[in-house]
Scaffold this active site. Structure first.
Site, short mmCIF file in Angstrom:
data_model
loop_
_atom_site.label_atom_id
_atom_site.label_comp_id
_atom_site.label_asym_id
_atom_site.label_seq_id
_atom_site.Cartn_x
_atom_site.Cartn_y
_atom_site.Cartn_z
N ALA A 24 -27.44 -40.36 67.83
CA ALA A 24 -26.74 -41.63 68.03
C ALA A 24 -26.02 -41.55 69.37
CB ALA A 24 -25.75 -41.89 66.91
N CYS A 25 -25.97 -42.67 70.10
CA CYS A 25 -25.65 -42.59 71.50
C CYS A 25 -24.86 -43.78 72.01
CB CYS A 25 -26.96 -42.49 72.30
SG CYS A 25 -28.32 -41.68 71.43
N GLY A 26 -24.61 -43.79 73.34
CA GLY A 26 -24.02 -44.93 74.01
C GLY A 26 -25.03 -45.54 74.96
#
Length: 628
Positions: A24-26
């Site tokens: 999960a990331c930006g």
């Protein structure tokens, strides 16, 4: 643990399988709506990336990141100048492709990979122009990143005169990439080799970096000649996986924050359907580019593989995104019927790539974003008075004076944001979807070919429900006293699921010495990242239990008969519904009954023999019948 594979993950071993990794990331992008290129876009995008630093992960070393990168338009002016310095003359922008390639540090292995690429470029009728070593500085990298660092080079390929359009050239570059990937994997299976990008439109700079290290590592990103009208950035957080240079985002068309929960089914269906795919756009080259999906990649990379394939096979980029991430339509009472017909038709072609996801994508001229149907991942964007748009997984990623802000908005569940830098405008969700949905008479096709299970002819139920044999059948199918009293009886009396503790302590069937039913060996997969609980009944507007069954056709050549299937409201069938399917009498459908009986006294040999005879052979006959 064994040595890492070439993509930075441990190989499959024991109970560990790298296919179950998630992250999960930006995410964020910056673009000029009118398509004006500048170095300022690149600088602002990198600033957004640095402000998403908290969204990225780091290992035990603070200077080794899980991954970060930028996807942008090809900076033609800079590359023309840089290549001229090494006596390489580039043609005009758009008529050459540039590939960002990870190569082995070992000179001999690197030269072998390069010679393979050069040979394939020439075989495909394109002009190989040369190689350029990308200036990099690894002084800021941690030891873990350095230990896996590739040798980064750019390959330049000129478009041949017989290639008619830029999109045809993109397809040719796609073929070159796929052929060289397959060839190098066969001849040098352990080589560190990977295309970050190969395109005449876009280029990707990424790696096992922290956000601050992207332009510190790729030195040319600091040059004022490196310009673009759009740029996507990504800061990766490996929730329960391993960082690697290849798994850093952006990919070739997209950046992704979230998780594809349905990944295994999506990938298996793509593998099954690619055997029936054919396209005049690829011609005789089609079989050579298989498999479509690289299963060594992450869920995001496999999504990117599919999106790229659908787009190069003739669909527009927003059309492909609508197919893969449809908005909730089945119980949407106010949705326009034309758009609902589009989604219903395409649901017979492929399943949604479902899960909590915010996805931004670009083909070099259009840039957009789409949110999952539940809206479980945030995306907000600003539009400024001087025609800039900034989108990110959160607010505050870029300092913009209030007087410059024209308006602020958020991406809504199932909705699409699309910026067309050629037309110089933001295309509204309603406009783009209405245009795409109106391209074909999808409702007419559905009315003619899609059949509901309820409309099928009634059929005789062979298996009866004799009350005198209930106990015998319950024992045969493994019902226990606890299941009958604690679960089934309360449900039968009240129609409500009994309350239980979260999770289950039921022993695994594979570890049991007692006879177990076949379905006891299977467990439902759940998301591995934090998501709110979703109940299909309470949230029926955004969830759907229906599905379709029936013959499949060419995924990339949609036609009226592609939706000749049977729609089921639920995958759970009653005896009456099963009988309808078993004895179906409609043209275009055919069923066979597979026996799974075997001589118990001769198990397990008899079981294996029956599997081969009663399952494999009938499936082959069924496939042959469906093709005919």
């Amino acid at each position: 643990m064994q040595n890492m594979t070439k993509n930075g993950l441990p190989p499959k071993q024991g109970l560990y399988d790298p296919q179950f990794e998630h992250d999960a990331c930006g995410i964020g992008f910056v673009a000029h709506i009118k398509g004006v290129k500048s170095h300022e876009i690149v600088k602002q995008a990198l600033r957004v990336l640095c402000n998403l630093d908290h969204r990225g992960g780091q290992g035990c070393e603070q200077n080794t990141g899980d991954g970060a990168g930028i996807l942008m338009q090809i900076p033609d002016a800079y590359l023309q100048s840089a290549c001229e310095q090494q006596n390489m003359k580039l043609p005009t922008a758009g008529s050459y492709g540039v590939g960002m390639v990870y190569l082995p540090q070992n000179l001999e292995a690197r030269q072998a990979c390069e010679s393979t690429i050069e040979r394939i470029v020439n075989q495909e009728g394109q002009q190989f122009l040369g190689w350029r070593t990308v200036p990099t500085d690894n002084s800021s990298l941690g030891d873990s990143a350095k230990s896996a660092e590739p040798f980064v080079r750019q390959v330049f390929i000129e478009q041949s005169t017989d290639v008619k359009s830029n999109l045809d050239f993109e397809r040719k570059l796609y073929i070159i990439r796929k052929l060289s990937e397959n060839a190098i994997r066969l001849s040098h299976p352990n080589s560190q080799f990977y295309y970050s990008s190969l395109s005449s439109r876009t280029i990707v700079y990424k790696g096992m970096l922290t956000p601050e290290q992207v332009d510190a590592y790729y030195l040319e990103l600091q040059d004022e000649k490196v310009d673009s009208a759009l740029a996507l950035v990504h800061s990766r957080f490996s929730t329960n996986t391993f960082p690697s240079w290849e798994r850093a985002h952006p990919y070739r068309y997209l950046i992704h924050n979230g998780e594809i929960n349905t990944l295994r089914g999506n990938v298996n269906w793509m593998h099954a359907r690619q055997a029936m795919c054919d396209s005049d756009l690829f011609g005789e080259d089609f079989k050579r580019i298989l498999p479509v999906i690289d299963t060594d990649g992450s869920d995001s990379q496999m999504f990117d593989n599919t999106l790229e394939f659908l787009m190069l096979s003739g669909r527009s980029l927003p059309h492909a995104a609508m197919m893969m991430v449809p908005e909730p339509w089945s119980k949407h009472e106010t949705m326009d019927d034309e758009k609902k017909a589009f989604y219903e038709y395409h649901s017979t072609l492929m399943e949604p790539w479902d899960g909590p996801a915010a996805i931004a994508f670009t083909d070099g001229s259009q840039i957009g974003a789409i949110l999952d149907r539940n809206g479980l991942r945030p995306s907000r964007y600003y539009v400024t008075t001087d025609d800039f748009i900034v989108l990110a997984s959160e607010v505050g990623v870029l300092d913009i004076p209030p007087e410059r802000i024209l308006y602020k908005e958020r991406l809504r569940p199932g909705r699409m944001l699309l910026v067309d830098t050629v037309e110089g405008r933001i295309v509204a969700d309603e406009e783009i979807k209405s245009r795409i949905a109106g391209e074909q008479p999808y409702r007419d096709w559905l009315n003619e070919h899609l059949v509901s299970l309820e409309d099928l002819e009634e059929a005789e139920i062979v298996i009866g429900s004799d009350p005198e044999t209930v106990l015998q059948r319950q024992q045969a199918f493994g019902y226990t006293f606890e299941q009958l009293r604690k679960i089934l009886e309360p449900m039968a009396k009240t129609g409500v699921d009994p309350i239980g503790s979260m999770g289950t302590d039921t022993p695994l069937a594979v570890l049991s010495d007692r006879p177990q039913l076949l379905y006891n060996y299977f467990k439902q997969l759940f998301a591995q990242v934090t998501n709110p609980p979703i109940d299909a009944n309470f949230e029926e507007i955004i969830t759907a239990q229906g599905t379709t069954i029936g013959p499949e056709r060419n995924l990339i050549h949609p036609e009226p008969e592609s939706c000749r299937q049977i729609r089921l409201k639920s995958p759970f069938l009653s005896n009456e519904e099963l009988a309808k399917l078993r004895y179906i009498g409609r043209d275009g459908f055919k069923t066979i009954t597979l026996s799974i009986l075997f001589e118990a006294a001769q198990a397990p040999k008899a079981w294996k023999a029956q599997c081969k005879h009663y399952i494999r052979q009938p499936i082959k006959r069924l496939r042959a019948a469906l093709r005919s």
